[in-house]
Write a protein that holds these residues in place. Structure first.
Motif, short mmCIF file in Angstrom:
data_model
loop_
_atom_site.label_atom_id
_atom_site.label_comp_id
_atom_site.label_asym_id
_atom_site.label_seq_id
_atom_site.Cartn_x
_atom_site.Cartn_y
_atom_site.Cartn_z
N CYS A 133 -4.07 -34.08 -18.17
CA CYS A 133 -3.09 -35.36 -18.77
C CYS A 133 -1.86 -34.67 -18.37
O CYS A 133 -0.64 -35.97 -18.01
CB CYS A 133 -3.83 -34.61 -20.27
SG CYS A 133 -3.75 -33.26 -21.13
N LYS A 134 -2.21 -33.76 -17.57
CA LYS A 134 -0.36 -33.73 -17.11
C LYS A 134 -0.21 -34.17 -15.88
O LYS A 134 0.64 -34.59 -15.66
CB LYS A 134 -0.65 -31.61 -16.38
CG LYS A 134 0.69 -31.28 -16.20
CD LYS A 134 1.67 -29.43 -15.86
CE LYS A 134 2.53 -29.14 -15.52
NZ LYS A 134 3.09 -29.96 -14.46
N ALA A 135 -1.82 -34.22 -14.88
CA ALA A 135 -0.84 -34.87 -13.73
C ALA A 135 -0.65 -36.38 -14.62
O ALA A 135 0.12 -37.09 -13.67
CB ALA A 135 -2.78 -35.32 -12.90
N VAL A 136 -1.32 -36.84 -15.33
CA VAL A 136 -0.83 -38.10 -15.73
C VAL A 136 1.28 -38.17 -15.96
O VAL A 136 2.23 -39.03 -15.67
CB VAL A 136 -1.71 -38.74 -16.62
CG1 VAL A 136 -0.55 -40.19 -17.52
CG2 VAL A 136 -2.80 -38.92 -16.50
N ALA A 175 9.74 -37.38 -24.98
CA ALA A 175 9.31 -37.86 -23.25
C ALA A 175 7.01 -37.38 -23.98
O ALA A 175 7.00 -36.75 -23.30
CB ALA A 175 9.65 -37.24 -22.79
N GLY A 176 6.77 -37.87 -25.09
CA GLY A 176 5.30 -37.78 -24.99
C GLY A 176 5.08 -39.09 -24.26
O GLY A 176 5.66 -39.98 -23.36
N LEU A 177 3.39 -39.56 -24.55
CA LEU A 177 2.90 -40.18 -23.41
C LEU A 177 3.45 -41.69 -23.51
O LEU A 177 3.51 -42.27 -22.53
CB LEU A 177 1.19 -40.01 -23.92
CG LEU A 177 0.80 -40.63 -22.57
CD1 LEU A 177 0.57 -40.62 -21.56
CD2 LEU A 177 -1.20 -41.06 -22.57
N GLY A 178 3.76 -41.60 -25.13
CA GLY A 178 3.39 -43.00 -25.05
C GLY A 178 5.50 -43.55 -24.68
O GLY A 178 5.37 -44.16 -24.35
N GLY A 179 6.09 -42.68 -24.70
CA GLY A 179 7.59 -43.17 -24.28
C GLY A 179 7.39 -42.67 -22.74
O GLY A 179 8.48 -43.86 -22.28
N THR A 194 -0.42 -32.48 -21.89
CA THR A 194 0.32 -32.37 -20.60
C THR A 194 -0.78 -31.14 -21.10
O THR A 194 -1.29 -30.33 -22.17
CB THR A 194 1.77 -32.00 -20.92
OG1 THR A 194 1.89 -31.26 -19.16
CG2 THR A 194 2.55 -31.14 -21.18
N SER A 195 0.20 -30.01 -20.18
CA SER A 195 -1.04 -28.70 -20.57
C SER A 195 -0.11 -27.39 -19.41
O SER A 195 1.10 -28.34 -19.08
CB SER A 195 -3.00 -28.44 -19.29
OG SER A 195 -2.49 -28.96 -18.33
N ALA A 217 -4.38 -33.25 -25.89
CA ALA A 217 -5.06 -33.77 -26.28
C ALA A 217 -6.61 -32.61 -25.13
O ALA A 217 -6.21 -32.21 -24.61
CB ALA A 217 -4.57 -35.08 -25.02
N LEU A 218 -7.75 -33.15 -24.61
CA LEU A 218 -8.96 -32.64 -24.33
C LEU A 218 -9.20 -33.37 -23.15
O LEU A 218 -9.73 -33.51 -22.32
CB LEU A 218 -9.46 -32.93 -25.12
CG LEU A 218 -9.65 -32.49 -26.35
CD1 LEU A 218 -10.40 -33.51 -27.72
CD2 LEU A 218 -10.80 -31.32 -26.77
N HIS A 219 -7.90 -33.49 -22.16
CA HIS A 219 -8.07 -34.15 -20.90
C HIS A 219 -9.36 -35.11 -20.16
O HIS A 219 -9.63 -35.03 -19.75
CB HIS A 219 -8.59 -32.60 -19.78
CG HIS A 219 -7.33 -32.03 -19.74
ND1 HIS A 219 -6.12 -32.27 -19.68
CD2 HIS A 219 -7.31 -29.97 -20.21
CE1 HIS A 219 -5.71 -30.29 -19.35
NE2 HIS A 219 -6.19 -29.78 -19.60
N MET A 220 -8.63 -36.00 -22.10
CA MET A 220 -9.89 -37.27 -21.41
C MET A 220 -9.06 -38.71 -22.19
O MET A 220 -8.15 -38.74 -22.62
CB MET A 220 -10.66 -36.64 -22.62
CG MET A 220 -12.43 -37.25 -22.06
SD MET A 220 -13.92 -36.91 -22.85
CE MET A 220 -15.08 -36.12 -21.46
N ILE A 221 -9.47 -39.55 -21.16
CA ILE A 221 -9.35 -41.11 -21.97
C ILE A 221 -10.38 -41.97 -22.21
O ILE A 221 -11.06 -41.98 -21.88
CB ILE A 221 -8.55 -41.28 -20.59
CG1 ILE A 221 -7.68 -40.74 -19.85
CG2 ILE A 221 -7.93 -42.96 -20.82
CD1 ILE A 221 -6.60 -41.18 -18.46
N PRO A 222 -10.16 -42.13 -23.74
CA PRO A 222 -11.35 -42.25 -24.20
C PRO A 222 -11.84 -43.55 -23.57
O PRO A 222 -13.39 -43.86 -23.74
CB PRO A 222 -11.14 -43.09 -25.33
CG PRO A 222 -9.44 -42.21 -25.78
CD PRO A 222 -8.79 -42.06 -24.50
N HIS A 223 -11.65 -44.50 -22.64
CA HIS A 223 -12.14 -45.72 -22.15
C HIS A 223 -12.28 -45.04 -20.81
O HIS A 223 -12.19 -46.72 -19.66
CB HIS A 223 -11.87 -46.96 -22.24
CG HIS A 223 -12.17 -46.91 -23.57
ND1 HIS A 223 -13.46 -47.28 -25.10
CD2 HIS A 223 -10.90 -46.86 -25.30
CE1 HIS A 223 -13.08 -47.44 -25.81
NE2 HIS A 223 -12.05 -47.18 -26.32
#
Lengths: 403, 64
Positions: free
Chosen positions: A179-182, A8-12, A40-41, A53-59
């Motif tokens: 990242c947890k919100a995502v 259950a990571g982001l990709g999954g 997540t956090s 992650a650094l609470h950031m989305i690269p683009h």
């Protein structure tokens, strides 16, 4: 059609949510007590400290992840960074074309021509020597921050793919809620479509018949599915299926993240700061300038990232801490968490550029996540890998539009 | 009140620990320090929450 997602990571979660939105019945198996993996956090001393992650989305909202989140119906707000980045040397210089000497820009176009016409595609350390100090320093910092690699670990063509995506989609963004919100949103979507998240239920093995996976045996039960998506990378996925088709020990990218409580803002904006005078710290961000709720009232959350190129982690952390002390001289701060990432909990399971895509030797088993990224940075690379799988294998049922 | 248990003797951090600090983040007692790898400190209450959250199954209960 029944789908099992392993991990259950982001990709999954991203794949599970997109498939569940399109009518698939999805069960997500997770060995841990929490979902989100390294994206997540947890609240720690009032700060949202991420698991990786650094609470950031690269683009930001215009990149692959931003687009996929929108298409799956997520309403997480992403605040695009402004400025996107700054170089810290003696002063701060905004990262834009004018920050780099014309001579170095010409070099880039010369390499581009050599690649397009003659297919000359060396690792970037060969080209780095031709650059001026600022451009070379930025290249090193940017690669360390975004991919946890050095110029000797990426070919020109792979860097070009990332450069093109930056030009097309722009720089980073910060999701409100971190990242947890995502991942919380993705889990809500999966559940609202009748899917399930099975925490603390590790998958023990995949039961095969020739080149087809038939069943999944988890710690709690055995179940039949039509389709299997693994978020574990190819090495661990192969082991579950009893066929070690891709071993990649030592190919992961490694790093250290420092979370710093600081009273007054150090960066003061939502972009990335690249401290070129540092040999360990490659970049920093201060996400509370976008979302103050990630820290207690009156405090900011400053994060610094350090790629790891040796196995002496304690020594590297000591060197990183020394650099932070110099950078933050005169500020009232406290380092509240030092987290290292390597082996099976790395920055990336497979170093950028070495990904082998989503395919496995089994016709109904596919790999997503940071072991099967597209040519892009971190979670946007993950989203690109997911988009590629859905586009190539499920395009009739799952409409996916990404840059 | 009985004597405080020496929890360092109960909880064992194995070499599978990568130092990701998830244990430190979830510990209700501030009982773990992490710098490159985790170390149980005297505030540990042996509540075992860290065991349930460790991504690498690197925390074990010592036998005997």
């Amino acid at each position: 059609m029944r789908v099992a997602v392993i991990g259950a990571g982001l990709g999954g979660l991203l794949t599970a949510s997109l498939l569940s939105e399109s009518g698939y019945t999805v069960d997500v198996y997770e060995k841990l007590n929490f979902y989100g993996g390294r994206f997540t956090s947890f609240e720690y001393r009032g700060f949202q400290i991420s698991t990786g992650a650094l609470h950031m989305i690269p683009h930001g909202k215009r990149g692959p992840l931003g687009k996929l989140l929108k298409s799956v119906g997520s309403d997480v707000e992403i605040i695009d960074s402004k400025p996107e980045g700054e170089i810290l040397l003696n002063d701060r210089i905004e990262v834009r074309s004018s920050a780099f000497p014309l001579k170095s820009k010409f070099k880039f176009f010369k390499w581009l021509l050599k690649y397009r016409v003659l297919r000359i595609d060396p690792y970037m350390d060969a080209y780095e020597k031709e650059l001026d100090d600022v451009s070379a320093g930025f290249l090193r910092s940017f690669l360390g921050w975004s991919l946890s690699i050095s110029p000797s670990q990426i070919k020109f063509s792979k860097l070009l793919a990332i450069y093109n995506r930056v030009v097309e989609c722009g720089g980073p963004g910060i999701p409100v809620g971190g990242c947890k919100a995502v991942v919380d949103d993705l889990v809500e979507i999966i559940k609202s479509n009748g899917g399930s998240i099975r925490l603390r239920n590790p998958v023990i093995r995949l039961i095969t018949n020739g080149n087809t996976i038939k069943k999944l045996e988890s710690q709690k039960d055995v179940a039949e599915y039509d389709l299997f998506i693994s978020n574990l990378g190819h090495k661990l996925t192969g082991r579950l299926a009893g066929r070690e088709y891709f071993e990649h020990n030592g190919c992961e990218s490694k790093g250290v993240k420092y979370s710093i409580s600081i009273s007054k803002p150090f960066i003061g904006n939502t972009g990335v700061l690249f401290p070129l005078n540092c040999s360990r710290i490659s970049g920093m961000n201060e996400v509370t300038n976008a979302d103050p709720s990630l820290a207690p009232k009156g405090k900011h959350l400053l994060m610094a990232h350090q790629p790891l190129f040796t196995d002496n982690i304690r020594k590297e952390i000591e060197e990183g801490l020394k650099e932070l002390r110099t950078l933050l001289r005169g500020f009232d701060y406290e380092i509240i968490a030092v987290q290292s990432f390597h082996d099976d909990w790395p920055v990336n399971r497979i170093m950028s550029g070495l990904d082998r895509g989503y395919k496995t030797p089994f016709k109904n088993l596919f790999v997503v996540g940071d072991g099967a990224k597209g040519d892009d940075i971190e979670v946007d690379g993950i989203a690109l890998g997911v988009a590629k799988l859905l586009k190539e294998k499920f395009s009739e049922k799952v409409p996916v539009r990404v840059p | 009140m009985g004597a405080k248990i020496n929890t360092k003797r109960i909880i064992k951090i194995t070499d599978r620990c990568v130092g990701c600090a998830v244990c430190m983040l979830v510990c209700p007692f501030d009982g773990v320090d992490v710098l490159g790898s985790a170390e149980i400190n005297e505030r540990c209450n042996a509540c075992m929450k860290c065991l349930m959250y460790c991504p690498n199954s690197a925390i074990e209960v010592k036998e005997g």
